[in-house]
Enzyme design. Structure first.
Site, PDB file in Angstrom:
ATOM      1  N   GLN A 179     -15.746 -36.707 -13.426  1.00  0.00           N
ATOM      2  CA  GLN A 179     -14.652 -37.653 -13.647  1.00  0.00           C
ATOM      3  C   GLN A 179     -15.151 -39.060 -13.993  1.00  0.00           C
ATOM      4  OE1 GLN A 179     -11.360 -37.049 -13.724  1.00  0.00           O
ATOM      5  NE2 GLN A 179     -11.580 -34.891 -13.233  1.00  0.00           N
ATOM      6  N   THR A 237     -27.905 -19.036 -27.091  1.00  0.00           N
ATOM      7  CA  THR A 237     -27.938 -19.935 -28.244  1.00  0.00           C
ATOM      8  C   THR A 237     -27.062 -21.150 -27.992  1.00  0.00           C
ATOM      9  OG1 THR A 237     -28.274 -18.057 -29.726  1.00  0.00           O
ATOM     10  CG2 THR A 237     -27.519 -20.120 -30.726  1.00  0.00           C
ATOM     11  N   CYS A 324      -7.820 -27.040 -11.623  1.00  0.00           N
ATOM     12  CA  CYS A 324      -8.568 -25.828 -11.300  1.00  0.00           C
ATOM     13  C   CYS A 324      -7.878 -25.001 -10.225  1.00  0.00           C
ATOM     14  CB  CYS A 324      -9.977 -26.190 -10.860  1.00  0.00           C
ATOM     15  SG  CYS A 324     -10.868 -27.188 -12.077  1.00  0.00           S
TER      16      CYS A 324
END
Length: 395
Positions: A179, A237, A324
């Site tokens: 944050q 990758t 979340c």
């Protein structure tokens, strides 16, 4: 009127970041591990991004590892410190009671592996006390992990002081700065930070990309095996377009940090002033030691879910806690940690603003919240009990 007031959950991508990403996808689409020209061009873009990110937090490029976001970075930092501690017979970790679940759940995992965890009180103002932290450090403490700024109530911890204490006691210090990066000036050297986590979508970059800073000399524990990417510490990758977009967004955020902060402080303080006019409400966390764009209130006699739905009808996107855990019916662990009781914690509202928010939008926010709170209290049995004296007001 449409107002997006949930920037702590995620931010809209900046046009500059999007342009850089599209350019990468069109021109630098090669695998950066390849030897041919187009792969090496992608590799050059990747390493330039690493240099830029490092310079912004006063680190070395070799101390930056690109990840899929803040949660991965948090996990890797904690498991790295735990592995180092275990080898030395140090199995004690210090954190706080209102960390992000990426930290708390990883700590629970480490407890199952034999580690002992001390969670510091964050008090009603949402701040860790440095004297309590120092008192909690033991001979077998291997890590202190304290978030830079809280994702729900926005309180900013005394990171430099915590870092100095950890350095004096030779204990590793990690901070979840998801944050804070892009919103506050950060200097990992000056603040004695050993490890730091960040996520691109919190400062107008793309989702699914972040970075972990690990101070030189700390052996990093792998989470993902299978390749030599990120100097062998994070297989897979590299997502060059996302990394480049995140870096562009971070550079833009830092370049405008002073002006954005000034604007956000005006918005924040006006929102606090306006919402404080509602009877029986409380600001969560210290009024000043908080992120410039964060406002978080509890309202007695209402449910946060109803508040959010009615605000959405008015065109306002807001939150009652961390994105979340938005599917959870439990009250915020952050609000419980600062001493809010369950009934009050359920009636919370987080408004996290952007510097582009207008004065007109701020006034609309204040008026809309006032109207919705009054409406919800009109048929709330809890509010009726409070008004008739069957229950006592807390605020």
């Amino acid at each position: 009127m449409k107002i997006y007031a949930d920037n702590a959950a995620t931010t809209k991508m900046s046009p500059a970041a999007m342009k850089v990403m599209i350019g990468c996808m069109e021109e630098d689409y090669g695998n950066p591990s390849s030897l041919y020209t187009i792969g090496q061009k992608a590799k050059e873009t990747l390493e330039l991004a690493r240099e830029d990110v490092a310079s912004i937090i006063n680190a070395s490029p070799r101390e930056i590892y690109f990840t899929s976001g803040g949660s991965e970075a948090d996990n890797q930092a904690l498991l790295t410190a735990a592995q180092i501690g275990k080898k030395k017979g140090k199995m004690h970790i210090i954190s706080s009671a209102f960390e992000h679940h990426a930290i708390l759940h990883t700590l629970q995992r480490l407890e199952k592996d034999g580690f002992e965890v001390t969670l510091l009180d964050v008090h009603e103002d949402g701040l860790v006390r440095t004297e309590e932290l120092e008192a909690a450090i033991r001979d077998d403490t291997c890590l202190v992990t304290i978030m830079y700024a809280n994702n729900e109530i926005g309180t900013i911890q005394p990171i430099a002081e915590i870092g100095a204490i950890c350095r004096a006691h030779q204990v590793l210090f990690h901070t979840d700065a998801v944050q804070a990066v892009g919103h506050l000036p950060i200097d990992v050297e000056a603040e004695n930070i050993d490890m730091l986590s960040a996520s691109g979508h919190k400062f107008h970059g793309p989702k699914g990309v972040g970075f972990l800073y690990v101070k030189k000399g700390i052996p990093v524990t792998n989470l993902i095996e299978g390749g030599a990417q990120e100097r062998g510490k994070r297989a897979g990758t590299e997502n060059v377009p996302a990394i480049a977009g995140m870096t562009e967004a971070l550079k833009e955020a830092v370049a405008n940090l002073e002006d954005n902060t000034k604007r956000l402080l005006t918005i924040r303080d006006r929102l606090i002033e306006g919402l404080s006019e509602i009877p029986h409400v409380a600001l969560n966390g210290d009024a000043k030691k908080r992120l410039p764009g964060n406002v978080n209130f509890c309202f007695e006699g209402i449910e946060g879910e109803s508040l959010l739905l009615l605000l959405d009808d008015k065109g306002i996107s807001a939150s009652s806690g961390s994105a979340c855990t938005s599917g959870s019916l439990d009250p915020s662990h952050v609000l419980l940690a600062i001493g809010r009781v369950h009934d009050v914690a359920h009636g919370s509202l987080r408004l996290s603003m952007d510097a582009e928010t207008t004065d007109e939008e701020v006034e609309y926010l204040i008026q809309s919240v006032k109207e919705v709170v009054e409406y919800l209290r009109g048929f709330s049995p809890i509010w009726r009990d409070l008004m008739t004296g069957k229950k006592e007001f807390i605020f």
